[in-house]
Each structure stands twice: as C-alpha cells, then as structure tokens.
Design a protein around this motif. Sequence first.
Motif, PDB file in Angstrom:
ATOM      1  N   GLN A 101      53.471  34.648  45.466  1.00 51.83           N
ATOM      2  CA  GLN A 101      52.791  35.784  45.863  1.00 51.83           C
ATOM      3  C   GLN A 101      52.308  35.854  47.254  1.00 51.83           C
ATOM      4  O   GLN A 101      52.285  36.833  47.966  1.00 51.83           O
ATOM      5  CB  GLN A 101      51.613  36.410  44.944  1.00 51.83           C
ATOM      6  CG  GLN A 101      50.969  37.826  45.129  1.00 51.83           C
ATOM      7  CD  GLN A 101      49.756  37.507  45.998  1.00 51.83           C
ATOM      8  OE1 GLN A 101      49.309  36.410  46.131  1.00 51.83           O
ATOM      9  NE2 GLN A 101      49.589  38.541  46.679  1.00 51.83           N
ATOM     10  N   ARG A 102      51.515  34.696  47.631  1.00 55.46           N
ATOM     11  CA  ARG A 102      50.820  34.756  48.895  1.00 55.46           C
ATOM     12  C   ARG A 102      51.817  34.622  49.917  1.00 55.46           C
ATOM     13  O   ARG A 102      51.692  35.106  51.005  1.00 55.46           O
ATOM     14  CB  ARG A 102      49.824  33.503  48.709  1.00 55.46           C
ATOM     15  CG  ARG A 102      49.022  33.309  50.037  1.00 55.46           C
ATOM     16  CD  ARG A 102      47.597  32.248  49.791  1.00 55.46           C
ATOM     17  NE  ARG A 102      46.830  33.255  49.134  1.00 55.46           N
ATOM     18  CZ  ARG A 102      45.653  32.993  48.855  1.00 55.46           C
ATOM     19  NH1 ARG A 102      45.205  31.712  49.293  1.00 55.46           N
ATOM     20  NH2 ARG A 102      44.789  33.930  48.377  1.00 55.46           N
ATOM     21  N   VAL A 129      49.367  41.566  42.546  1.00 60.53           N
ATOM     22  CA  VAL A 129      49.456  40.183  42.744  1.00 60.53           C
ATOM     23  C   VAL A 129      50.009  39.667  41.254  1.00 60.53           C
ATOM     24  O   VAL A 129      49.956  38.383  40.675  1.00 60.53           O
ATOM     25  CB  VAL A 129      47.966  39.543  42.547  1.00 60.53           C
ATOM     26  CG1 VAL A 129      47.518  39.580  44.169  1.00 60.53           C
ATOM     27  CG2 VAL A 129      47.225  40.057  41.767  1.00 60.53           C
ATOM     28  N   LYS A 131      43.004  38.082  46.958  1.00 54.82           N
ATOM     29  CA  LYS A 131      44.313  37.489  47.219  1.00 54.82           C
ATOM     30  C   LYS A 131      44.831  38.217  48.217  1.00 54.82           C
ATOM     31  O   LYS A 131      45.877  37.522  48.971  1.00 54.82           O
ATOM     32  CB  LYS A 131      44.997  37.262  46.144  1.00 54.82           C
ATOM     33  CG  LYS A 131      44.554  36.191  45.054  1.00 54.82           C
ATOM     34  CD  LYS A 131      45.616  36.135  44.098  1.00 54.82           C
ATOM     35  CE  LYS A 131      45.357  34.870  42.965  1.00 54.82           C
ATOM     36  NZ  LYS A 131      46.484  34.470  42.108  1.00 54.82           N
ATOM     37  N   THR A 132      44.413  39.475  48.651  1.00 59.79           N
ATOM     38  CA  THR A 132      45.066  40.242  49.839  1.00 59.79           C
ATOM     39  C   THR A 132      43.750  40.851  50.709  1.00 59.79           C
ATOM     40  O   THR A 132      42.528  40.751  50.219  1.00 59.79           O
ATOM     41  CB  THR A 132      45.665  41.314  49.310  1.00 59.79           C
ATOM     42  OG1 THR A 132      45.194  42.358  48.811  1.00 59.79           O
ATOM     43  CG2 THR A 132      46.832  40.828  48.295  1.00 59.79           C
TER      44      THR A 132
END
Length: 338
Positions: free
Chosen positions: A78-79, A302, A115-116
């Motif tokens: 995802q990253r 995510v 995460k974003t």
Amino acid sequence: MGRTIERIVNADRVEDLIAVFGSFDEHIKRIEESLSVAIVNRGTDLKISGDEEAVDKAARTLEGLLALASKGESIDEQRVRYLITLVREGNDAQVSQMAKDVVCITAKGKPIKAKTVGQQNYMKAISRNTVTIGVGPAGTGKTYLAVAAAVAAFRERTVNRIVLTRPAVEAGERLGFLPGDLQNKVDPYLRPLYDALYDMLGAETFQKYQERGSIEVAPLAYMRGRTLDDSFIILDEAQNTTSEQMKMFLTRLGFGSKVVITGDVTQIDLPRDKTSGLKDAIRVLDGVKDIAICRLTSADVVRHALVQEIINAYERAGRNTEIKKPAGEFHGRYKRKN
C-alpha cells in the motif's frame, strides 16, 4: 517520448535497501511496471533506466521509500502504491508527513499511524478541533483512526469516557424479527466499533472499562436527552442519520468533550425521501469555527489494492450516470454537488 537516460539512487544502509525491495523484489517490480522503467541493483546503488520523465519519477519514488525506511517505517504494498501516486501528482514532497508520531499502541503492541497525507491531515484536524467530520470511501481508516485517537485521549486522561455510536438503520431487516433482547438486536450494527476497541485495548480491558461505564457503545437513539461532558464521542456511519438525528447528536456536546463524525456519502441506506444528516451537516457547518471537515479519497485507501479500483470504478459510473440524465432530474446516490 523523452530521451532514454540512466540515473543512480544510492541507499545509505543495506537494511533500507532490503526493505524497499520487499519479498521477492515485489516493490521494485511494482515500480518498474507502474512507471515503465528498469531498475538494477549494484551494491547499495540502484540504477534506473528508461524515458527521462519516467526515470525522474522512479528516482523520486525510490528516494521517498528509502527515506521512510531510514526512519524505521515499514514498507508495504500500500505504501509503495501510495508513493507512486504522490510522485505522479507532483506531491512527493509531502512524503515526510507519512513518518509521523504514533497515534496509539494496540493491545498487541502494534503502533497505529496515519499511512497517507490525507490520514495525517485527518488526525491533525481531530487534535486541533472540537468537532471533526471525516468523509470518505471504505478503507480510508476513518473509524479506525478515530477510535485510536479516542483510546489515546482516554489513556492520557484528557477525557474520562469514550462514547461510540452509530444509527441502527434497518437494511432489509426489522429489528423486531431478530432474536434476543434489545442489546442482542443492536449489537450487529455496532460490531465494527467493538472490533476496533478490542484491537486497541484487548477484550478483557475493554469489558472492564465497559462495565465501569468508561466506554459506551450504543445506538444513536440512546444519545437523546443526554449531555456528554469530558468525553470522546464518535458517530460512525453518519450518512445514515437524518438531519434531525444529526442535530440531536451534535447538541449532546458537553464541556471538555471532542466529537468525531465519520461517514461515506456514497453509501446512504436511508429511504429516498430522507435527507442524509451527514450531507446536511457538511453544508450547514462548513466554515464554522472549531469544526473541521476532512475529505478522504480513494488515494487514502489502506486496504487491498482492489478496493481502491472498485471505488474509482463506482465514481466513474456515477459521473457517467449524471451526464446521461436530463438536467434537473434526480441522479441517485452518486450525484455530486459542484
């Protein structure tokens, strides 16, 4: 097409390089396929070759991933996908925001982080405002991060209680036909909130706090007539509230409390003649001091990569429906206001 070039990106540590490559070089292969470049490893150097513009984007992607790895951030599928998206949009300067403070530690010791960039802005809004409205599609972490923020505030004793609620919309079933007492009937609607709390606190700790009244998980109807002081209150699935219910909920706010409202305006299960309280609140409260409205998008998803593709496909279908409908006609739940 630009000219073909080569560029070298250097990794300071072999450990960072291993993290960026991923199992069976899966991350490097994803970058090569997404940006149409070739990447070769030579010691701690990565040689990128291809079209000039593509090589530049690949280099920026690799530099961003190496920077995250050097800060101890985990590199997952995802990253990598998200960083490629940032680079394509020219927003990769924001990558430093992805390695920020831990929001909360789960019962199993796992750190919860945004995460974003969208999630990071969402967490900042929650910390800075009394009321935060988080709107976005499934998988963007709206509820999970809000629960993490609530647990963190509870552990730090900035609030004395966590209250989680959501409307019990009868999606095809009548509550009266479900087995058990009232709590058994409404529990299926509240299950996602229980799951998030179990994850953060562990089942035993959660039950202990619930028995003390420090944590309450209840249908929205239970909020009527109350004033909630020193509490962290989360209203989930808010797109399924009516305007009257939303006003009732917002006016429960007491001293020392914080409110987070989450929902997805493309997933409204109300009867057609009812206006979504979430959509109404976004319109009415926009610009009000100490109230933040955060809009997460498919880029902030995510979950599995396919979730992002599904959301994008539905958005395209919604836009196409609007174009085909005559002017002034109701366009369904995907209709957007300009």
